[in-house]
Each structure stands twice: as C-alpha cells, then as structure tokens.
Design a protein around this motif. Structure first.
Motif, short mmCIF file in Angstrom:
data_model
loop_
_atom_site.label_atom_id
_atom_site.label_comp_id
_atom_site.label_asym_id
_atom_site.label_seq_id
_atom_site.Cartn_x
_atom_site.Cartn_y
_atom_site.Cartn_z
N SER A 622 68.33 95.80 -27.93
CA SER A 622 69.28 96.76 -28.01
C SER A 622 70.15 96.92 -29.05
CB SER A 622 70.16 97.08 -26.51
OG SER A 622 70.70 95.71 -26.19
N THR A 623 70.54 95.68 -29.66
CA THR A 623 71.55 95.58 -30.78
C THR A 623 70.55 96.15 -31.98
OG1 THR A 623 72.19 93.64 -29.93
CG2 THR A 623 72.88 93.87 -32.47
N ILE A 624 69.35 95.81 -32.10
CA ILE A 624 68.60 96.10 -33.27
C ILE A 624 68.35 97.79 -32.97
CG2 ILE A 624 66.15 96.20 -34.05
CD1 ILE A 624 65.85 93.40 -33.21
N TYR A 640 72.47 88.77 -37.09
CA TYR A 640 72.92 87.37 -36.66
C TYR A 640 74.39 87.52 -36.35
CZ TYR A 640 68.63 84.60 -37.90
OH TYR A 640 67.24 84.26 -37.68
N GLU A 641 74.93 87.89 -37.28
CA GLU A 641 76.28 88.48 -37.17
C GLU A 641 76.89 88.81 -35.86
OE1 GLU A 641 78.65 89.84 -40.52
OE2 GLU A 641 79.88 90.03 -38.77
N ILE A 642 76.38 89.94 -35.59
CA ILE A 642 76.52 90.85 -34.45
C ILE A 642 76.43 90.16 -33.13
CG2 ILE A 642 76.04 92.86 -33.02
CD1 ILE A 642 75.34 94.32 -35.86
N LEU A 643 75.28 89.50 -33.31
CA LEU A 643 74.98 88.53 -32.09
C LEU A 643 75.85 87.39 -31.61
CD1 LEU A 643 70.90 88.41 -32.36
CD2 LEU A 643 72.05 89.81 -30.54
N GLN A 644 76.21 86.75 -33.01
CA GLN A 644 77.11 85.69 -32.59
C GLN A 644 78.39 86.19 -32.30
OE1 GLN A 644 76.82 82.14 -33.95
NE2 GLN A 644 78.46 82.25 -32.47
N ARG A 645 79.03 87.29 -32.86
CA ARG A 645 80.25 87.73 -32.74
C ARG A 645 80.27 88.51 -31.30
NH1 ARG A 645 81.26 91.86 -36.92
NH2 ARG A 645 80.30 92.95 -35.30
N GLU A 646 79.50 89.23 -30.80
CA GLU A 646 79.60 90.00 -29.58
C GLU A 646 79.06 89.64 -28.43
OE1 GLU A 646 78.63 94.03 -30.45
OE2 GLU A 646 80.15 94.24 -32.23
N PHE A 647 77.89 88.78 -28.51
CA PHE A 647 77.40 88.24 -27.31
C PHE A 647 77.35 86.64 -27.44
CE2 PHE A 647 75.56 92.25 -28.78
CZ PHE A 647 75.78 93.01 -27.38
N ASP A 648 77.73 86.01 -28.34
CA ASP A 648 77.94 84.52 -28.37
C ASP A 648 76.72 83.89 -28.46
OD1 ASP A 648 79.55 82.33 -28.50
OD2 ASP A 648 79.73 81.92 -26.38
N ILE A 649 75.69 84.43 -29.04
CA ILE A 649 74.14 83.97 -29.20
C ILE A 649 74.21 83.15 -30.39
CG2 ILE A 649 71.95 84.43 -29.42
CD1 ILE A 649 72.20 86.57 -27.54
N ARG A 650 74.18 81.95 -30.28
CA ARG A 650 74.08 80.98 -31.68
C ARG A 650 72.79 81.56 -32.54
NH1 ARG A 650 73.72 76.06 -31.17
NH2 ARG A 650 73.40 75.95 -29.14
N PHE A 655 67.63 83.21 -33.79
CA PHE A 655 66.34 82.93 -34.47
C PHE A 655 64.98 82.93 -33.55
CE2 PHE A 655 63.62 79.73 -36.78
CZ PHE A 655 63.36 80.46 -38.09
N ARG A 656 65.17 82.22 -32.37
CA ARG A 656 63.95 81.88 -31.75
C ARG A 656 63.51 83.42 -30.87
NH1 ARG A 656 65.86 77.44 -29.14
NH2 ARG A 656 66.68 78.65 -27.29
N LEU A 657 64.73 83.97 -30.26
CA LEU A 657 64.74 85.30 -29.93
C LEU A 657 63.86 86.14 -30.56
CD1 LEU A 657 68.05 85.28 -28.02
CD2 LEU A 657 65.84 84.83 -26.93
N ILE A 658 64.16 86.20 -31.83
CA ILE A 658 63.78 87.25 -32.83
C ILE A 658 62.24 86.87 -32.83
CG2 ILE A 658 63.77 88.08 -35.22
CD1 ILE A 658 66.72 87.68 -35.09
N GLY A 659 62.16 85.69 -33.01
CA GLY A 659 60.42 85.16 -33.29
C GLY A 659 59.86 85.45 -32.00
N GLN A 660 60.32 85.31 -30.68
CA GLN A 660 59.46 85.84 -29.68
C GLN A 660 59.00 87.39 -29.58
OE1 GLN A 660 60.47 83.59 -26.12
NE2 GLN A 660 59.22 84.90 -24.84
#
Ligand SMILES: Nc1ncnc2c1ncn2[C@@H]1O[C@H](COP(=O)(O)OP(=O)(O)OP(=O)(O)O)[C@@H](O)[C@H]1O
Ligand SMILES: [Mg+2]
Ligand SMILES: [Zn+2]
Length: 678
Positions: A622-624, A640-650, A655-660
């Motif tokens: 949904s971020t995408i 990466y930045e949005i995911l880290q800042r807003e959802f605390d996904i390191r 990287f792994r989730l995008i890969g999947q």
C-alpha cells in the motif's frame, strides 16, 4: 620355592575378603565353560607375592610360561579329568599396577609386560595362524613337525631320515598341522588423551585364540601384552637397524560398555548437588558454555541439551530410539561457528572435531581396507570413535554428497554398517552431531527462499533436532557490544564475563548428570501432544523441513536433557515448555511459522502466510501504491525511508519484503532502483 610353586601357591591359597577361593573356583569352572584360559587380576597377585608379580612384568617370557604350568598343575588338583584333555592353560593378566602411555612406548618396553589404554581403530578379519607345521619330505615321505614362531613359515633345514638327509623340497601337510585363530588390531591413543595439536600414536596388537573377535573398532580397550619387535627385512640391504614394535596381546579388557564416569570426589559431589538446586542452574550452565563467544544464547542452550543428552530407549520389539540430539548451525562466515564446535569437542566427555572439507564417507563412518599381506581390515571412522560422545563436523556443506549420505544411518540408527570384501559389520556410533555449514552462496541472501539459502538435502536436515541460522547483519547496538566483548577478550586474554562453572567442573557435572534417567510426567506429555498437533497444521514458508514425528521425539530428548541438567528424575512442565520454546525458535529460523502466541493462527491456514508477515507485505504494497500516485513509480531509498519512519520496518526487513513481493509478481522494477505495482 621356584616360580612355578610360588604361583601355584597363590592360585591355591588366594582368598577374597569374603573368604572365597577365587582362583580355585575359576579353575574348577574351566571345564564347564569349556575354556583353556584363566583370568588373573594382577592386584591379587601383588598382595600375595609382589616380587613374583614384579618378575612377571620384567621377564614375561620366562615367567608367564611358568605360571601357565602352575595353572595346569592346579587344574590337575581341581579337575584331573579336564587337565588331561588340555596340554596348556593360557594365563590372562588383567590390570597391572602401572599403565604405559602409548606416546612413550619404545625401546625400554621391549619384551616387557605392559598395560596400555587406547581405542581400537582397526581390526583385521580372523585368520588361521600356523603354530605347528608338519612337513613331508618329497623324496622319502618322512613327516617332520616344526614349531612356528616367526612371521614367515620356518621350513626344516634337512630331512631327519638318516638315509635321506636332503634339504628339500618339503610340502606342508595341512591336516596334520596345528592352527589357531589369529587377528591383528590397531590400538590408537584415545582422543581425550591426545595432547593438543598432536597426531595420535598407535600400535598394532596381535590377538590369538580366545582373544580374537571380542573387541570391535570403536571400542575403548585396555590391553595387557608383551612388547615385541618385528624386523624390517630387505633382500638387498639386509636387516634394517630400525625395528617396528607390536604388542603380543595377553588380555584385552573392553571398557566403555557403559558411559564413562569421570572421577568425582565427595566434596565435588556435594558441590554438584548444591549447584543443581539453584533455580537458575540452566542459565548459569548456558553462561558457562564458551564464555569467550558473545551472544548466541539460544544456540548455547541447544548445546546444553546436546551435552546432557536425552535417554535412549529400547522398545520391546528391539527397536531403539536415540537419546542423543543433533544440532546444525548454518551461518555467515566469521560468526564463530568453528570456535563453538571446537569448544564443544573439548568440553564434552569423548568429543571429537572433524571438518567436512576433505572428510570422506569412510573417514567418518568405517572403511574396509585390503592388507598388504592379504586379508581385510575394518577401520573405524570419526563417528565410531566418538561413540557415546559428541562429534563436531565443521563445513558439512563442503562434503561431497555421496560422502555425506553415509552419515544418515549414524544420525538416526546410531550405527555404522559396512559390507565389503567379505567383511560385514555393524559398529556403534551413538554420537551426538554438532555440525556447521555456510549458506548456499557463502552468505545468507534475503532475496532467496529458505530452500535456496540452505543448500542441504532434506534427508539430512530432518535428522537435526535443532537448526540455527546465524545471519551476520549489521545492528548497531549488538555490534557495539560485540566489539567491546572481543576487544576486552584480546586485551585481557580472557572472557570479560567469567563462567559460573569452570570447564573441568562442567565436565564433571555433565557426566554426573548423565547417570539420571528422567521420566516424562503426564503434564509434560500433554503439553508436547498439544504442541505437536498444533504444529502439524502450521504452514511453512518455503521451508526445507517439514513437521514430522521426528520433532516430537526431539522435544522429548531436549526436555529430558533439561531435566538432567538440574539432576531431576522427572521431566516437568517447565522442561517441556523450554524445549518447545527453543524448538519454536529453531523452526522459525528455518521458515516454519509456529504462530508465536501458541494459538493456531487462522490466517496461516487460509492464506499460507502468517498474519504478521501478511500484514507487513500489505503495508509495503500500500505504501508503494500511495507514493506511486504522485510520482508514477517509487524510488527505493524513499520507500525504505517511509517504511522505517512510519511503520518501524527496518531496512533489512523491508529489503526482504520487497524481494518477496517482486518474486510473487505483485510489484516489479521498471528501472533499477525503482518499484511499481503490476
Ligand atoms: N559472537 C562472537 N563472539 C566472539 N568472537 C566472535 C564472535 N563471532 C565471531 N567471532 C570471532 O571471529 C572469528 C571467526 O570465527 P570462526 O572462524 O569460528 O567463524 P566461522 O563461523 O567458522 O566462519 P566460516 O563460516 O568462514 O568457517 C573468531 O576469531 C571468533 O572468535
Ligand atoms: Mg569455520
Ligand atoms: Zn627325506
């Protein structure tokens, strides 16, 4: 009195503390047992006639023969009928006052009676050995008996018939000659006696008659025997001055039928019992395992269970279930795997370290070799030598597949079988295996599935009770603490945290605890049952292993080991829970979702993906979609930045989730460094 009379006096008069005539009884039982040998405990002789005992050790060639004659004379007293059937009684001596180290055996020991400890590493097939040859002169037909003592057959020099007196040719008359059973074995220094960095020394031992075929490769033995020399002949250069030695075996005592117990003093026992009552006993032992290696609490807990071991079971239908656990570490380079393995092989009673690189199937299990003189020899490999101990196999992924397959049998059945060249044998390999491997590409690749990363066949993976994945990911806080730890280590030359139990004491504690055979309580049993049923419904995400009955057996072993570690005779619910928790951590690392909370995650069943992961994938997607609205596609770094800042996904996880998502085809990369929803 001469030696014969003195020895006969000992046989006739020796009494045990209970007042039994030990040797008179043994002698009178010889006929019933149908044997021609008599076992004498050397310590008994020392108490009666220490100077005779001394003479036997110093000049066995003269004295053993005398003692044999004395035994025959005593047999005539006890059982004249059986004595008339035998022309010789063999004397077997057990337990001399002093042991000789294999490492120092040499010129001083030649033709002396010695006692030596070792492990049997090779055994030849049993062959008939000629002891008295009967020859027939080809010219006149006279038969000539010749006693045989040398390695090569001794022929008569001339025909004794006065009218003939020829020097040959002579033929051996086999049916009139005398043969005895003969076997050659090789005894090697025990791994635990070996000074670090040294190659093990060995000696060949010759066995005859009743001594043949009673010990197998892998057995720990104590041999009594006379050190003999064998001359290295060379036709051209004559007799070599360097002699080889071998042991003319007098007695072979097999140890290690039961697990070895380290000597424990009463004060130590008191300490052990006291320590076992500590409510944090497990934690303290875990902290005592390889304290110089930072972190890895879960792995060390696994190693704790490996060291204590579960209880092996023999079912009424003769099927046995192993009590030993096996652990596999799959990890990035430089994550202290080899160090851990080395440590464990030192601390474990009977530990052995091998590297898969360069190890062959035969080297790990057993080999059948053809001897130069003819005949076959069975040689024990590492897993057999580590029987009732722990075998560390480093770099197991570097082994050739066909060599690795050989370990399968040892890992589940705990035996090693060979059938080759007329030798068919099954040797014991009741060994726990601690193995280490690198991921398929050398490093763990988050873009790849679990199966692609763990490049080992399922058949071997499923034989490990616990599998741990060590990823060398940069993590600031952990890195900092680890760096401090390692720097301290180098400056102080010791681990910054001291082990609550020092290694020698830990070894004693383990061997003390191994005597206990804990039993499962009903509550623990119920807990396992529930977990197993729940696990069977859990779905795996690309996991190379499946949940089978093997995990249930593993859990029992782990819990038994945990009970042992606190010297408990019962496996209680805490043990069950700890085992389940560790198993869960291990399963999650290899990609089986165990539904963290202990309840069955309905989402797993519906979508095949665990709730948490599915949620996260949804977030990324949904971020995408959101960001795309403005820019058409999404730049990697922005995402990466949005995911880290807003959802605390390191970053690592993102990287792994995008890969999947990419693999699933939900998103794609229109240009390098950019993503878009398909
Ligand atoms: N957690 C740690 N604590 C202390 N030392 C560590 C740790 N991780 C790595 N080291 C150090 O890093 C070095 C490399 O370790 P080791 O050779 O055991 O790695 P490895 O996992 O076997 O690597 P490879 O897969 O390449 O064989 C060792 O000197 C070890 O002490
Ligand atoms: Mg290594
Ligand atoms: Zn003749």
């Amino acid at each position: 009195m001469g030696p014969l009379e003195r020895f006969q006096n000992f046989l006739g008069s020796f009494q045990t503390e209970e007042g039994e005539y030990k040797y008179r009884q043994r002698i009178s039982q010889m006929a019933v047992r149908g044997v021609n040998h008599l076992l004498v405990d050397f310590a008994d002789l020392v108490t009666i006639d220490s100077s005779l005992a001394e003479e036997i050790i110093e000049r066995p060639d003269v004295y053993i023969r005398q003692t044999e004659d004395a035994a025959l004379a005593q047999l005539q007293v006890e059982d004249p009928e059986y004595a008339s059937e035998l022309d010789r009684v063999r004397l077997r001596f057990r337990g001399l006052p002093e042991k000789t180290q294999l490492r120092i055996m040499g010129a001083d020991h030649i033709n002396k009676l010695i006692l030596v400890d070792g492990i049997l590493v090779r055994a030849s097939s049993v062959q008939p050995l000629l002891t008295e040859a009967v020859f027939r002169c080809r010219r006149c037909g006279t038969t000539i008996p010749v006693e045989q003592k040398t390695p090569l057959v001794q022929f008569p020099s001339t025909c004794p018939e006065p009218t003939c007196r020829r020097t040959g040719p002579f033929d051996i008359v086999e049916e009139e000659s005398t043969f005895i059973n003969y076997q050659k074995v090789r005894v090697q220094e025990r791994p635990e006696d070996l000074p670090p960095g040294q190659l093990p020394r060995w000696i060949d031992a010759h066995l005859v008659e009743d001594l043949v075929d009673i010990a197998r490769p892998g057995d720990r033995v104590t041999l009594t025997g006379v050190v003999r020399t064998i001359r290295g002949f060379s036709m051209r250069r004559g007799l070599s001055r360097a002699f080889d030695i071998f042991l003319e075996t007098n007695f072979i005592d097999i140890l290690g039928k039961e697990p070895e117990f380290v000597q424990i003093s009463p004060e130590e026992e008191k300490w052990i019992r006291e320590f076992s009552k500590d409510p944090r006993v497990h934690e303290k032992i875990v902290r005592s395992i390889a304290p110089s290696i930072y972190g890895y609490t879960d792995i060390k807990e696994g190693i704790l269970y490996l060291l204590f071991g579960g209880v092996p079971k023999l079912l009424p239908d003769n099927i046995s279930i192993r009590g030993d656990s096996n652990i596999l570490l799959i990890g990035d380079p430089g994550t202290a795997k080899s160090q851990l393995l080395q440590y464990v092989s030192k601390i474990a009673p009977r530990g052995l370290y091998t590297s898969g690189r360069g190890s062959t199937a035969a080297g790990l299990t057993a080999a059948v070799l053809r001897e130069r003189e003819g005949g076959m020899t069975l040689e024990a490999g590492a897993l057999v030598l580590a029987d009732r101990g722990i075998c560390s196999i480093d770099e197991i992924d570097k082994m050739r597949t066909e060599d690795r397959v050989a370990i399968h049998e040892a890992m589940e059945q705990q035996t090693v079988s060979v059938a080759k060249g007329g030798i068919v044998a099954t040797l014991n390999a009741r060994t726990s295996i601690l193995a280490a491997a690198n991921p398929a590409l050398g490093r763990y690749d988050p873009y790849r599935t679990m199966i692609e990363n763990i490049n080992l066949p399922t058949t071997i993976l499923s034989r490990f009770d616990l599998i741990f994945l060590i990823k060398d990911l940069p993590e600031k806080e952990v890195d900092q603490r680890m760096a401090e730890h390692i720097l301290q280590l180098h400056r102080m030359g010791a681990a910054p945290v001291e082990a609550p139990v020092p290694p020698p004491m830990l070894k004693k504690y383990i061997s003390y605890a191994k005597q206990i055979r804990p039993l499962l309580t009903d509550e623990a049993m119920k807990r396992f049952e529930d977990f197993y049923v729940q696990m069977r419904t859990a779905k795996s995400r690309d996991s190379p292993i499946a949940i089978t009955a093997r995990q249930l057996e593993s859990l029992i072993r782990l819990a038994e080991a945990r009970a042992r570690a606190s010297l408990r005779k019962e496996v209680i619910i805490e043990d069950a829970q700890a085992a389940i928790l560790l198993m869960r951590k291990s399963l999650e690392q290899v990609g089986i979702d165990t539904g963290g909370t202990g309840e069955i995650d309905i989402d797993i069943i519906k979508t095949g993906k665990p709730k948490s992961l599915r949620d996260k994938l949804q977030i990324v997607l949904s971020t995408i979609v959101e960001t795309e609205k403005d820019t058409g596609m999404v730049e990697e770094s922005v995402l990466y930045e949005i995911l880290q800042r807003e959802f605390d996904i390191r970053r690592e996880e993102a990287f792994r989730l995008i890969g999947q998502l990419t693999r699933e085809g939900t998103i794609y990369s229109p240009r390098p460094g950019f993503f878009k929803k398909t």
